[in-house]
Design an enzyme around this catalytic site. Structure first.
Site, mmCIF file in Angstrom:
data_model
loop_
_atom_site.group_PDB
_atom_site.id
_atom_site.type_symbol
_atom_site.label_atom_id
_atom_site.label_comp_id
_atom_site.label_asym_id
_atom_site.label_seq_id
_atom_site.Cartn_x
_atom_site.Cartn_y
_atom_site.Cartn_z
ATOM 1 N N SER A 8 42.375 -2.993 27.344
ATOM 2 C CA SER A 8 42.537 -3.041 28.829
ATOM 3 C C SER A 8 43.626 -2.087 29.286
ATOM 4 C CB SER A 8 43.008 -4.525 29.238
ATOM 5 O OG SER A 8 43.091 -4.548 30.382
ATOM 6 N N HIS A 33 38.124 -1.429 29.022
ATOM 7 C CA HIS A 33 37.978 -2.498 30.038
ATOM 8 C C HIS A 33 39.063 -2.148 31.316
ATOM 9 C CE1 HIS A 33 37.364 -6.465 30.846
ATOM 10 N NE2 HIS A 33 38.848 -6.916 31.087
ATOM 11 N N ASP A 35 40.380 -3.682 34.766
ATOM 12 C CA ASP A 35 40.378 -4.955 35.715
ATOM 13 C C ASP A 35 41.014 -4.712 37.129
ATOM 14 O OD1 ASP A 35 40.367 -6.865 33.387
ATOM 15 O OD2 ASP A 35 41.923 -5.684 32.658
ATOM 16 N N MET A 37 41.522 -6.291 40.395
ATOM 17 C CA MET A 37 41.773 -7.617 41.244
ATOM 18 C C MET A 37 41.978 -7.322 42.709
ATOM 19 S SD MET A 37 44.639 -8.480 38.383
ATOM 20 C CE MET A 37 44.416 -8.268 36.623
ATOM 21 N N HIS A 66 35.713 -5.177 34.934
ATOM 22 C CA HIS A 66 35.853 -6.578 35.214
ATOM 23 C C HIS A 66 36.133 -6.911 36.544
ATOM 24 C CE1 HIS A 66 38.538 -10.556 33.827
ATOM 25 N NE2 HIS A 66 37.537 -10.781 34.548
ATOM 26 N N MET A 68 37.645 -9.076 39.477
ATOM 27 C CA MET A 68 38.245 -10.308 39.868
ATOM 28 C C MET A 68 38.292 -10.094 41.217
ATOM 29 S SD MET A 68 40.997 -10.449 36.747
ATOM 30 C CE MET A 68 40.470 -8.666 36.190
ATOM 31 N N MET A 137 37.153 -16.057 29.685
ATOM 32 C CA MET A 137 38.622 -15.623 30.003
ATOM 33 C C MET A 137 39.194 -16.855 29.292
ATOM 34 S SD MET A 137 38.677 -13.406 31.904
ATOM 35 C CE MET A 137 40.290 -13.368 31.811
ATOM 36 N N GLY A 142 44.452 -12.451 35.967
ATOM 37 C CA GLY A 142 45.369 -11.950 37.169
ATOM 38 C C GLY A 142 46.488 -11.059 36.682
ATOM 39 N N PHE A 143 46.888 -11.402 35.291
ATOM 40 C CA PHE A 143 47.912 -10.673 34.654
ATOM 41 C C PHE A 143 47.779 -10.438 33.091
ATOM 42 C CE2 PHE A 143 49.159 -13.622 38.309
ATOM 43 C CZ PHE A 143 50.096 -12.762 38.929
ATOM 44 N N GLY A 145 49.459 -9.973 29.358
ATOM 45 C CA GLY A 145 50.665 -10.702 28.460
ATOM 46 C C GLY A 145 50.755 -12.096 28.490
ATOM 47 N N ASP A 175 38.578 -12.223 26.967
ATOM 48 C CA ASP A 175 39.606 -11.547 27.640
ATOM 49 C C ASP A 175 40.808 -12.314 27.969
ATOM 50 O OD1 ASP A 175 40.767 -9.732 29.009
ATOM 51 O OD2 ASP A 175 39.406 -9.915 30.630
ATOM 52 N N GLY A 176 42.180 -11.991 27.201
ATOM 53 C CA GLY A 176 43.186 -12.625 27.500
ATOM 54 C C GLY A 176 43.968 -13.064 26.125
ATOM 55 N N GLY A 177 45.085 -12.686 25.913
ATOM 56 C CA GLY A 177 45.848 -13.217 24.780
ATOM 57 C C GLY A 177 45.489 -12.927 23.329
ATOM 58 N N GLY A 197 44.992 -5.897 26.022
ATOM 59 C CA GLY A 197 45.655 -5.121 26.616
ATOM 60 C C GLY A 197 47.122 -5.087 26.379
ATOM 61 N N SER A 198 47.840 -5.804 26.416
ATOM 62 C CA SER A 198 49.412 -5.758 25.913
ATOM 63 C C SER A 198 49.476 -5.423 24.447
ATOM 64 C CB SER A 198 50.288 -7.024 26.406
ATOM 65 O OG SER A 198 49.517 -8.029 26.088
HETATM 66 C C1 DX5 Z 1 43.603 -10.553 32.891
HETATM 67 C C2 DX5 Z 1 42.726 -9.392 32.623
HETATM 68 C C3 DX5 Z 1 42.921 -9.018 31.327
HETATM 69 C C4 DX5 Z 1 44.083 -8.560 30.660
HETATM 70 C C5 DX5 Z 1 44.327 -8.729 29.604
HETATM 71 O O1 DX5 Z 1 43.371 -10.955 34.385
HETATM 72 O O2 DX5 Z 1 41.190 -9.657 32.819
HETATM 73 O O3 DX5 Z 1 42.044 -8.078 30.837
HETATM 74 O O4 DX5 Z 1 44.188 -6.990 30.793
HETATM 75 O O5 DX5 Z 1 45.558 -8.646 28.998
HETATM 76 P P1 DX5 Z 1 46.410 -8.957 27.806
HETATM 77 O O6 DX5 Z 1 45.255 -8.556 26.355
HETATM 78 O O7 DX5 Z 1 47.630 -8.696 27.686
HETATM 79 O O8 DX5 Z 1 46.360 -10.526 27.572
HETATM 80 ZN ZN ZN Z 2 39.927 -8.510 32.053
#
Ligand code: DX5
Ligand code: ZN
Length: 217
Positions: A8, A33, A35, A37, A66, A68, A137, A142-143, A145, A175-177, A197-198
């Site tokens: 991401s 990926h 994102d 928003m 993606h 949002m 999800m 939204g964020f 990390g 997606d996420g964590g 992502g992170s």
């Molecule tokens: C969150 C995004 C994700 C985000 C994941 O709303 O949809 O794609 O970048 O970030 P990590 O992998 O750091 O949880």
């Molecule tokens: Zn995403």
């Protein structure tokens, strides 16, 4: 084929975005990926079409976009024009989801539906045969990390079963964590694709981190 990895760009360095795109090009990652928003569907604003068009000029892998955003149906053609290959909308954001999916496919993109953590996978039963991707999800969107929501592993297992029952060919993306530990459990539960992502961009070597995710079983 092993698991699909979709780094991401939300966690990339925007002052050196072309370098981070090159890093992904030169890695074993499969998709980018992206994102989007709108500050309404989620409490954050990221980037839009003009940035995505520029990413497209450098990216050598498909753009996994993606959305949002509320009323995603208003922008489908524009996301095609700026280079999306896979376009994912949220179940919670599209009233006429079936029509939206048909529009995405008619524009020549693969169609995905994302589910927020509170939405059960059974809500997809009637639309699953139409889908190319389901995005589970595993954080509230939204964020970057945030910490992984454990129940997501069960949702992947339930969705794998539902895909079997409905003869769907949809890929399960999460997606996420995502990191090596959560990633391995998601794959075991039936995930086909992982967004990270992170974990990728905040690591010492994103190329090696992506390689490690690709090797998960
Ligand atoms: C969150 C995004 C994700 C985000 C994941 O709303 O949809 O794609 O970048 O970030 P990590 O992998 O750091 O949880
Ligand atoms: Zn995403």
């Amino acid at each position: 084929m092993g698991v699909i990895i979709s780094p991401s760009l939300l966690s990339a360095d925007f002052l050196h975005l072309s370098q981070d795109i090159e890093t992904v090009n030169n890695s074993e990652a499969d998709w980018f990926h992206i994102d989007v928003m709108d500050g309404v569907f989620v409490p954050n604003i990221s980037y839009g079409m003009s940035i995505i068009s520029q990413i497209k000029t450098k990216a050598q892998k498909p753009l996994d976009v993606h959305l949002m955003i509320v009323q995603p149906e208003r922008y489908i053609e524009q996301f095609r024009q700026c280079g999306a290959d896979i376009l994912t909308v949220h179940l919670e954001a599209s009233t006429h989801l079936h029509r939206t999916i048909q529009q995405i496919k008619a524009c020549g993109m693969q169609a995905g539906v994302a589910l927020n953590p509170h939405s059960p996978v059974r809500l997809l039963e009637d639309i699953l045969p139409e889908l190319d991707v389901v995005l589970i999800m595993s954080v509230n969107p939204g964020f970057g990390g945030q910490s992984f929501i454990e129940h997501s592993v069960n949702k992947v297992r339930q969705l794998r079963q539902l895909i079997r029952e409905t003869d769907s060919r949809a890929l399960i993306e999460v997606d996420g964590g995502v990191n090596n530990e959560t990633g391995a459990r998601l794959i075991e539960a039936g995930a086909d694709a992982l967004v990270a992502g992170s974990f990728v961009f905040h690591s010492a070597s994103p190329v090696d981190t992506i390689k490690g995710l690709k090797e998960l079983k």
